[in-house]
Scaffold this motif. Structure first.
Motif, short mmCIF file in Angstrom:
data_model
loop_
_atom_site.label_atom_id
_atom_site.label_comp_id
_atom_site.label_asym_id
_atom_site.label_seq_id
_atom_site.Cartn_x
_atom_site.Cartn_y
_atom_site.Cartn_z
N LYS A 1 0.82 -1.20 0.00
CA LYS A 1 0.00 0.00 0.00
C LYS A 1 0.86 1.25 0.00
N GLY B 1 -15.06 0.01 -8.93
CA GLY B 1 -14.88 1.46 -8.90
C GLY B 1 -13.58 1.92 -8.26
N ARG B 2 -13.21 1.32 -7.14
CA ARG B 2 -11.97 1.74 -6.46
C ARG B 2 -10.75 1.43 -7.32
N GLU B 3 -10.80 0.33 -8.06
CA GLU B 3 -9.68 -0.03 -8.94
C GLU B 3 -9.54 0.99 -10.07
N LEU C 1 -10.21 4.15 -9.89
CA LEU C 1 -9.56 5.34 -9.33
C LEU C 1 -8.05 5.12 -9.24
N LEU C 2 -7.64 3.92 -8.85
CA LEU C 2 -6.23 3.60 -8.76
C LEU C 2 -5.58 3.64 -10.14
N ALA D 1 -3.54 -2.18 -10.34
CA ALA D 1 -4.77 -2.80 -9.83
C ALA D 1 -4.79 -4.31 -10.03
N ARG E 1 -5.58 -6.51 -6.86
CA ARG E 1 -6.95 -6.27 -6.44
C ARG E 1 -7.95 -6.92 -7.40
N LYS F 1 -10.75 -9.53 -6.25
CA LYS F 1 -12.16 -9.20 -6.44
C LYS F 1 -12.88 -10.18 -7.36
N GLU G 1 -11.76 -5.17 2.28
CA GLU G 1 -10.35 -4.95 1.94
C GLU G 1 -9.44 -6.03 2.51
#
Length: 463
Positions: free
Chosen positions: A9, A263-265, A267-268, A278, A281, A285, A428
């Motif tokens: 992270k 969605g979060r991926e 943004l990354l 990503a 992730r 997912k 997460e």
């Protein structure tokens, strides 16, 4: 995959910050170059060598990038295919879809005619060679020696040697594993050098845009905007219409529901301009979504090298733009030849931000060396196009995972509905649970290395 959540992270956050600085610098450079070109056109013309110098650095990286990606790609195809039905379906689907995406790029490019009327060849960029054809073209593919291909400037010679090396490594079997690993390490070095070169992109973009605007006026900005908007629209249509239709027909899943889940991926990806960030992730997912670990473990990593729909669209549209802008449009025969080259050369182009730019230069260097200097104009908007490329690549791999899972009947449809409806949200903490997934079924040669920038840099292999 062995991942230390805290370290990864921190590394990714540092990578996001570094790429944001570069992204902002390119935006400022493009704006400054355009303003200078309009305000002081005569002085702006003298900055032409700045753009050419950056292109020369990109050209310097073409041969090693093509060689490493092709050698590793050929080995990955062979290994992934040996896992049976999953690997065979995945490889077949990837080749068809990437070819289809390249074709879409050509169709849209021929409809929009981006760059037409710009005529930058007569003012800024001079031809560096003549188109090759016929017997000379065929004989020119064969290098004088195995190693001379890397210094001859012929990308087709590099491609031939890379294919020979790749197939030779296949024939060596286990004996060739150590050599393949060495090539992977060489690729990491090459991409590191390429990333260093890309930090000069603001300077190159400033010089190229200033010179072009100084010579052609505001028409250059309008032409670049046309290409940029056309590319974004093409990627959106490809995702919503092509991928969305296939996803609905095969699995019954709505493309927008899947994109909301990821969605979060997204943004990354937008923050890093690369879908690589990503990758861990996406694996986690897709497993949570209900696709079996074996399908996810084979499809996702392999797709990151062979299912590059956004990059494919970019390569063909950008090539047509450069040809039109230099007043030397590509005829249908040359377009088909370029498409055939890109089908092979684009495999693995998503490994690092900027590899697509090197592949673009390589394609033009191969078929129309007189156009390769026009890549300098694309540098100014390449960073803007990279987000659309990465998002399209990422979405294509997510959709492919669901399709392969459905075709192989290794997907829990009830889990898919529950997750996408919000009944079973992704936590997460699940990211760490993907450690060592699918190690009994996933080929190790399909591993994808994610290089996280920063002092805590580490290689994360998703098998």
């Amino acid at each position: 995959m062995a991942v230390t959540p805290g370290t990864t992270k921190r590394g990714m956050l540092r990578r996001i910050d570094r790429n944001h600085y570069l992204y902002i610098a390119v935006i400022v450079a493009v704006a400054a170059g355009a303003i200078l070109g309009l305000a002081a056109p005569e002085f702006a013309k003298t900055l032409d060598p700045v753009g050419k110098g950056f292109v020369a650095l990109i050209k310097m990286m073409i041969a090693p990038v093509i060689f490493c990606t092709i050698v590793i790609g050929v080995g990955s195809i062979a290994k992934a295919a040996t896992v049976g039905k999953i690997g065979g379906l995945a490889i077949g689907y990837f080749l068809i879809m990437s070819t289809f995406a390249l074709g879409i790029g050509l169709v849209v490019g021929n409809l929009l005619h981006p760059g037409t009327g710009l005529n930058i060849a007569t003012s800024t960029y001079q031809a560096v060679g003549e188109p090759v054809s016929g017997t000379d073209f065929i004989l020119g593919i064969i290098p004088a020696t195995l190693f001379s291909s890397f210094t001859s400037g012929s990308i087709l010679q590099v491609l031939l040697v890379a294919l020979l090396v790749g197939f030779a490594l296949q024939g060596l079997g286990e004996k060739g594993t150590s050599i393949l690993e060495a090539v992977k390490k060489l690729q990491a070095l090459v991409f590191r050098i390429l990333s260093m070169v890309l930090w000069l992109a603001p300077i190159g973009a400033f010089g190229a845009i200033a010179a072009v605007v100084g010579n052609t006026g505001a028409g250059a900005l309008l032409s670049l905007a046309t290409l940029l908007v056309g590319f974004y629209i093409t990627c959106a249509v490809f995702i919503i219409v092509i991928l969305g239709t296939m996803l609905r027909l095969v699995t019954g899943v709505n493309i927008f529901s899947l994109m909301k889940y990821l969605g979060r991926e997204y943004l990354l990806i937008v923050g890093t301009s690369s879908s690589e960030a990503a990758l861990p992730r996406l694996i986690s997912k897709m497993e949570h979504l209900g696709v079996s670990k074996s399908v996810v473990g084979i499809t996702v990593p392999t797709g990151y090298s062979f299912n590059l729909d956004g990059t494919a669209i970019y390569l063909t549209m950008a090539s047509l733009f450069i040809a039109n802008a230099m007043g030397k449009p590509l005829e249908i025969g040359a377009q088909i030849g370029l498409l055939a080259f890109m089908i092979i050369a684009s495999k693995g182009a998503a490994g690092v931000t900027g590899a697509g730019l090197a592949t673009l230069a390589g394609g033009l260097q191969t078929y129309r060396p007189d156009l390769v200097n026009g890549v300098g104009v694309i540098v100014g908007i390449d960073r803007f196009m990279s987000e659309a490329r990465a998002v399209t690549n990422f979405t294509g791999n997510a959709v492919a995972t669901l399709l392969i899972g459905r075709w192989t009947r290794q997907i829990d449809t009830a889990q898919v509905r529950a997750v996408l409806s919000g009944e079973r949200p992704y936590q997460e903490s699940m990211l760490a649970d993907t450690d060592g997934h699918g190690t009994d079924t996933v080929p190790t040669t399909a591993a994808i290395t994610v290089i996280v920038e920063g002092p805590e840099r580490e290689s994360v292999k998703n098998r």
